[in-house]
Design a protein around this motif. Structure first.
Motif, PDB file in Angstrom:
ATOM      1  N   TYR A  84       0.830  -1.204   0.000  1.00 11.31           N
ATOM      2  CA  TYR A  84       0.000   0.000   0.000  1.00 11.31           C
ATOM      3  C   TYR A  84       0.871   1.264   0.000  1.00 11.31           C
ATOM      4  O   TYR A  84       0.661   2.183  -0.790  1.00 11.31           O
ATOM      5  CB  TYR A  84      -0.929  -0.017   1.225  1.00 11.31           C
ATOM      6  CG  TYR A  84      -1.678   1.270   1.429  1.00 11.31           C
ATOM      7  CD1 TYR A  84      -2.806   1.556   0.670  1.00 11.31           C
ATOM      8  CD2 TYR A  84      -1.261   2.203   2.375  1.00 11.31           C
ATOM      9  CE1 TYR A  84      -3.500   2.751   0.850  1.00 11.31           C
ATOM     10  CE2 TYR A  84      -1.946   3.390   2.563  1.00 11.31           C
ATOM     11  CZ  TYR A  84      -3.061   3.664   1.794  1.00 11.31           C
ATOM     12  OH  TYR A  84      -3.739   4.837   1.968  1.00 11.31           O
ATOM     13  N   GLY A  85       1.854   1.302   0.895  1.00 12.39           N
ATOM     14  CA  GLY A  85       2.689   2.490   1.027  1.00 12.39           C
ATOM     15  C   GLY A  85       3.514   2.786  -0.212  1.00 12.39           C
ATOM     16  O   GLY A  85       3.603   3.933  -0.651  1.00 12.39           O
ATOM     17  N   TRP A  86       4.123   1.740  -0.796  1.00  7.36           N
ATOM     18  CA  TRP A  86       4.942   1.959  -1.999  1.00  7.36           C
ATOM     19  C   TRP A  86       4.086   2.383  -3.184  1.00  7.36           C
ATOM     20  O   TRP A  86       4.509   3.207  -3.997  1.00  7.36           O
ATOM     21  CB  TRP A  86       5.754   0.716  -2.330  1.00  7.36           C
ATOM     22  CG  TRP A  86       6.945   0.541  -1.442  1.00  7.36           C
ATOM     23  CD1 TRP A  86       7.180  -0.498  -0.589  1.00  7.36           C
ATOM     24  CD2 TRP A  86       8.070   1.419  -1.297  1.00  7.36           C
ATOM     25  NE1 TRP A  86       8.377  -0.318   0.066  1.00  7.36           N
ATOM     26  CE2 TRP A  86       8.943   0.855  -0.348  1.00  7.36           C
ATOM     27  CE3 TRP A  86       8.422   2.638  -1.877  1.00  7.36           C
ATOM     28  CZ2 TRP A  86      10.137   1.457   0.030  1.00  7.36           C
ATOM     29  CZ3 TRP A  86       9.610   3.240  -1.502  1.00  7.36           C
ATOM     30  CH2 TRP A  86      10.456   2.646  -0.553  1.00  7.36           C
ATOM     31  N   GLN A  87       2.875   1.842  -3.301  1.00 11.45           N
ATOM     32  CA  GLN A  87       1.993   2.268  -4.398  1.00 11.45           C
ATOM     33  C   GLN A  87       1.672   3.750  -4.288  1.00 11.45           C
ATOM     34  O   GLN A  87       1.687   4.476  -5.284  1.00 11.45           O
ATOM     35  CB  GLN A  87       0.718   1.427  -4.430  1.00 11.45           C
ATOM     36  CG  GLN A  87       0.951   0.030  -4.955  1.00 11.45           C
ATOM     37  CD  GLN A  87      -0.293  -0.836  -4.913  1.00 11.45           C
ATOM     38  OE1 GLN A  87      -1.341  -0.459  -4.390  1.00 11.45           O
ATOM     39  NE2 GLN A  87      -0.180  -2.032  -5.460  1.00 11.45           N
ATOM     40  N   LYS A  88       1.399   4.209  -3.073  1.00  8.90           N
ATOM     41  CA  LYS A  88       1.127   5.638  -2.862  1.00  8.90           C
ATOM     42  C   LYS A  88       2.365   6.472  -3.187  1.00  8.90           C
ATOM     43  O   LYS A  88       2.274   7.500  -3.853  1.00  8.90           O
ATOM     44  CB  LYS A  88       0.691   5.895  -1.418  1.00  8.90           C
ATOM     45  CG  LYS A  88      -0.737   5.516  -1.131  1.00  8.90           C
ATOM     46  CD  LYS A  88      -1.142   5.897   0.272  1.00  8.90           C
ATOM     47  CE  LYS A  88      -1.067   7.393   0.449  1.00  8.90           C
ATOM     48  NZ  LYS A  88      -1.506   7.873   1.750  1.00  8.90           N
ATOM     49  N   PHE A  89       3.528   6.045  -2.687  1.00 11.29           N
ATOM     50  CA  PHE A  89       4.772   6.778  -2.907  1.00 11.29           C
ATOM     51  C   PHE A  89       5.101   6.868  -4.398  1.00 11.29           C
ATOM     52  O   PHE A  89       5.421   7.940  -4.920  1.00 11.29           O
ATOM     53  CB  PHE A  89       5.916   6.107  -2.154  1.00 11.29           C
ATOM     54  CG  PHE A  89       7.260   6.680  -2.476  1.00 11.29           C
ATOM     55  CD1 PHE A  89       7.694   7.862  -1.883  1.00 11.29           C
ATOM     56  CD2 PHE A  89       8.100   6.045  -3.383  1.00 11.29           C
ATOM     57  CE1 PHE A  89       8.934   8.402  -2.195  1.00 11.29           C
ATOM     58  CE2 PHE A  89       9.347   6.575  -3.693  1.00 11.29           C
ATOM     59  CZ  PHE A  89       9.762   7.756  -3.094  1.00 11.29           C
TER      60      PHE A  89
END
Length: 100
Positions: A84-89
């Motif tokens: 989730y975090g890497w997709q947002k970043f």
């Protein structure tokens, strides 16, 4: 540069203090950056993974590949959180680069 220690900071939550301890594993200028990712806090369960960014020239510009490896089968929550975090970043990075 190998062995350099640094910290990444994000907003803490009840399960994570928001601090990621990192150590540089490899640097190849304009080609590769690899470092350990060690999240502190109860939910992290002492999970240490490796993040690698690889840049490859293409006819259209540069291809960025990002990989985080080393998740264990008992770390599904960590894996989902990282995904989730890497997709947002990366979506934000794409937006920033498109505006250049």
């Amino acid at each position: 540069m190998r062995g350099h220690l640094f910290k990444l900071r994000a907003n803490p939550n009840p399960h994570w203090n928001g601090v990621t301890d990192c150590e540089v594993l490899a640097v190849v200028p304009e080609k590769l950056l690899s470092y350990t990712w060690n999240s502190s806090g109860d939910e992290a369960g002492r999970l240490i993974t490796v993040v690698t960014f690889t840049l490859t020239p293409t006819n259209q510009g540069t291809h960025l590949r990002m990989e985080q490896s080393g998740f264990r089968s008992d770390n599904e929550q960590n894996y989902q959180g990282a995904q989730y975090g890497w997709q947002k970043f990366l979506a934000e990075l794409d937006r920033v680069v498109a505006g250049l």
